[in-house]
Design a protein around this motif. Structure first.
Motif, mmCIF file in Angstrom:
data_model
loop_
_atom_site.group_PDB
_atom_site.id
_atom_site.type_symbol
_atom_site.label_atom_id
_atom_site.label_comp_id
_atom_site.label_asym_id
_atom_site.label_seq_id
_atom_site.Cartn_x
_atom_site.Cartn_y
_atom_site.Cartn_z
ATOM 1 N N LEU A 29 0.825 -1.196 0.000
ATOM 2 C CA LEU A 29 0.000 0.000 0.000
ATOM 3 C C LEU A 29 0.865 1.254 0.000
ATOM 4 C CD1 LEU A 29 -2.634 1.558 0.227
ATOM 5 C CD2 LEU A 29 -2.607 1.143 2.697
ATOM 6 N N VAL A 30 1.876 1.282 0.847
ATOM 7 C CA VAL A 30 2.767 2.446 0.904
ATOM 8 C C VAL A 30 3.470 2.640 -0.432
ATOM 9 C CG1 VAL A 30 4.792 3.432 2.038
ATOM 10 C CG2 VAL A 30 3.088 2.193 3.388
ATOM 11 N N GLU A 31 3.893 1.548 -1.056
ATOM 12 C CA GLU A 31 4.573 1.639 -2.342
ATOM 13 C C GLU A 31 3.672 2.246 -3.405
ATOM 14 O OE1 GLU A 31 5.839 -2.304 -3.118
ATOM 15 O OE2 GLU A 31 7.375 -2.323 -1.539
ATOM 16 N N ARG A 32 2.398 1.939 -3.354
ATOM 17 C CA ARG A 32 1.466 2.522 -4.322
ATOM 18 C C ARG A 32 1.163 3.974 -3.983
ATOM 19 N NH1 ARG A 32 -3.531 -0.378 -6.468
ATOM 20 N NH2 ARG A 32 -2.906 0.915 -8.218
ATOM 21 N N LEU A 33 1.088 4.287 -2.698
ATOM 22 C CA LEU A 33 0.782 5.660 -2.299
ATOM 23 C C LEU A 33 1.868 6.636 -2.732
ATOM 24 C CD1 LEU A 33 -0.708 5.092 1.274
ATOM 25 C CD2 LEU A 33 -1.929 5.952 -0.740
ATOM 26 N N VAL A 34 3.101 6.190 -2.765
ATOM 27 C CA VAL A 34 4.177 7.104 -3.161
ATOM 28 C C VAL A 34 4.090 7.469 -4.633
ATOM 29 C CG1 VAL A 34 5.731 6.297 -1.351
ATOM 30 C CG2 VAL A 34 5.815 5.222 -3.607
ATOM 31 N N THR A 35 3.221 6.797 -5.398
ATOM 32 C CA THR A 35 3.011 7.157 -6.802
ATOM 33 C C THR A 35 1.857 8.130 -6.973
ATOM 34 O OG1 THR A 35 1.383 5.420 -7.350
ATOM 35 C CG2 THR A 35 3.720 4.798 -7.378
ATOM 36 N N ALA A 36 1.239 8.566 -5.857
ATOM 37 C CA ALA A 36 0.042 9.411 -5.931
ATOM 38 C C ALA A 36 0.318 10.715 -6.663
ATOM 39 C CB ALA A 36 -0.480 9.692 -4.525
ATOM 40 N N LEU A 37 -0.639 11.104 -7.487
ATOM 41 C CA LEU A 37 -0.530 12.337 -8.272
ATOM 42 C C LEU A 37 -1.248 13.502 -7.615
ATOM 43 C CD1 LEU A 37 -1.308 10.753 -11.758
ATOM 44 C CD2 LEU A 37 0.945 11.164 -10.736
ATOM 45 N N ALA A 38 -2.240 13.204 -6.781
ATOM 46 C CA ALA A 38 -3.035 14.257 -6.149
ATOM 47 C C ALA A 38 -3.636 13.704 -4.869
ATOM 48 C CB ALA A 38 -4.145 14.738 -7.097
ATOM 49 N N HIS A 39 -4.095 14.601 -4.019
ATOM 50 C CA HIS A 39 -4.671 14.165 -2.743
ATOM 51 C C HIS A 39 -5.725 15.157 -2.283
ATOM 52 C CE1 HIS A 39 -1.827 17.187 -1.276
ATOM 53 N NE2 HIS A 39 -2.553 17.230 -0.161
ATOM 54 N N SER A 40 -6.562 14.688 -1.367
ATOM 55 C CA SER A 40 -7.571 15.535 -0.743
ATOM 56 C C SER A 40 -7.761 15.057 0.685
ATOM 57 C CB SER A 40 -8.905 15.452 -1.502
ATOM 58 O OG SER A 40 -9.900 16.225 -0.853
ATOM 59 N N SER A 41 -7.880 15.997 1.626
ATOM 60 C CA SER A 41 -8.062 15.656 3.038
ATOM 61 C C SER A 41 -9.357 16.257 3.549
ATOM 62 C CB SER A 41 -6.889 16.183 3.881
ATOM 63 O OG SER A 41 -5.675 15.600 3.467
ATOM 64 N N SER A 42 -10.037 15.535 4.433
ATOM 65 C CA SER A 42 -11.287 16.049 4.992
ATOM 66 C C SER A 42 -11.491 15.518 6.406
ATOM 67 C CB SER A 42 -12.483 15.645 4.116
ATOM 68 O OG SER A 42 -12.581 14.235 4.027
ATOM 69 N N LEU A 43 -12.159 16.333 7.212
ATOM 70 C CA LEU A 43 -12.532 15.903 8.561
ATOM 71 C C LEU A 43 -13.660 14.894 8.453
ATOM 72 C CD1 LEU A 43 -12.424 16.300 11.686
ATOM 73 C CD2 LEU A 43 -14.156 18.085 11.359
#
Length: 265
Positions: A29-43
Motif C-alpha cells: 500500500l505504501v509503495e502505491r501511495l508514493v506514486t500518488a498524483l493528487a490528494h484531498s483531506s477532509s474531517l
C-alpha cells in the motif's frame, strides 16, 4: 485543514512521518501511495470532551494513484487527559481504526458512525474498490484546488448527513427571499455541520401580542474547506399565531427580518 499549496509527496511524507504506527501499514500500500498524483483531506469525525480531558478527530486522506485508482488512509489525531501534545496514528481500514479507538478510549463507538468503504485484508494490501467508494473518492478529489486561505475552525462539527440537513433547512423555509439555487448547489458539497442557537425569547408585537422568536446558525463545512452558514428564524409572529420558519444567508438579514416581524400588525 491541510496546506492547499502542499504537494502530494510532501503531504504523504508529513502524514507518515508524524504517525506513531506508520510502520504497521502494508508495504504494498505504501509503495502505491508514493506514486500518488493528487490528494484531498477532509474531517470525518470529531469528539471533544473537556470534562474528560480528551479530544480526538478522524481525518480521511484520499489519493489519486498513478494508475488511475484511488486509495484512502484514515488518520486518528488525539490528545489524552494530562497530555498536552497531539498524537497521530494512521490506518488503512475501519477495523483497525475501531480497534485503536477501543484501545485508546475503551469504546467501540470510536468507529465512525457511517460505514467506511475499505475493508482490511484486501489483495496486496490495497483497499478493494466499490462503486460507491469510487464516487466518493472522486468527489473528494474534485476539491484539490481548495480555497487558498480557509478559515481556521475551533468549533465542533457533526460529520454526517450534512448535505441532507442543508436541504431540509432550505425546504422548510417559507420566505421568498431565502437563499437560492447557487447556495443550494454549494451546500450539496457540505460534509460537516454545526447548529448553534443565537437568540431565543419572546417579543411584543406592534398589536400588543407576544410572539416567540428563535434564531439558529446552521454552519456548514464544504468540500473545499470553506464555510457557509444558513440563518434560520423560527417564530410565531403570524396572524393566527402559527409557527413559521424563515431562512436567510446572513445574520444581519435574519435579525432584520425578526425586527420587521415585530412591527407587522
Amino acid at each position: 485543514m491541510s496546506d492547499p499549496y502542499e504537494t502530494t509527496e510532501a503531504h504523504l511524507e508529513r502524514l507518515l512521518g508524524r504517525a506513531l504506527n506508520s510502520f504497521d501499514l502494508p508495504d504494498p500500500l505504501v509503495e502505491r501511495l508514493v506514486t500518488a498524483l493528487a490528494h484531498s483531506s477532509s474531517l470525518y469525525t470529531t469528539h471533544h470532551s473537556p470534562s474528560a480531558g480528551q479530544w480526538r478527530e478522524t481525518h480521511r486522506h484520499t489519493y489519486l494513484l498513478s494508475d488511475g485508482a484511488t486509495a484512502s488512509l484514515w488518520e486518528l489525531a488525539y490528545r489524552l487527559k494530562g497530555d498536552g501534545g497531539t498524537r497521530y496514528e494512521v490506518f488503512a481500514c475501519r477495523e483497525e481504526l475501531a480497534l485503536a479507538g477501543a484501545r485508546l478510549f475503551g469504546e467501540a463507538a470510536a468507529e465512525p458512525a457511517h460505514p467506511l468503504p475499505e475493508p482490511c485484508g484486501a489483495e496486496d494490501g490495497v483497499p478493494d474498490r466499490y462503486g460507491d467508494a469510487v464516487e466518493e473518492d472522486l468527489a473528494l478529489l474534485s476539491a484539490l484546488f481548495a480555497a487558498p486561505d480557509p478559515r481556521e475552525r475551533h468549533r465542533e462539527y457533526t460529520a454526517e448527513g450534512s448535505a441532507d440537513h442543508a436541504r431540509r433547512v432550505l425546504r422548510r423555509a417559507e420566505n421568498t427571499d431565502r437563499p437560492g439555487p447557487e447556495a443550494a448547489a454549494l451546500l450539496r458539497t457540505a460534509y460537516a455541520h454545526r447548529i448553534t442557537q443565537a437568540f431565543g425569547g419572546r417579543q411584543s408585537l406592534a398589536d400588543g401580542r407576544d410572539a416567540g422568536f428563535s434564531l439558529y446558525e446552521h454552519a456548514f463545512v464544504l468540500l473545499d474547506g470553506s464555510e457557509l452558514s444558513l440563518w434560520e428564524v423560527e417564530h410565531t409572529a403570524t396572524p393566527d399565531g402559527r409557527h413559521m420558519c424563515e431562512v436567510y444567508g446572513s445574520e444581519s438579514a435574519a435579525r432584520g427580518a425578526m425586527e420587521l416581524r415585530t412591527r407587522v400588525r
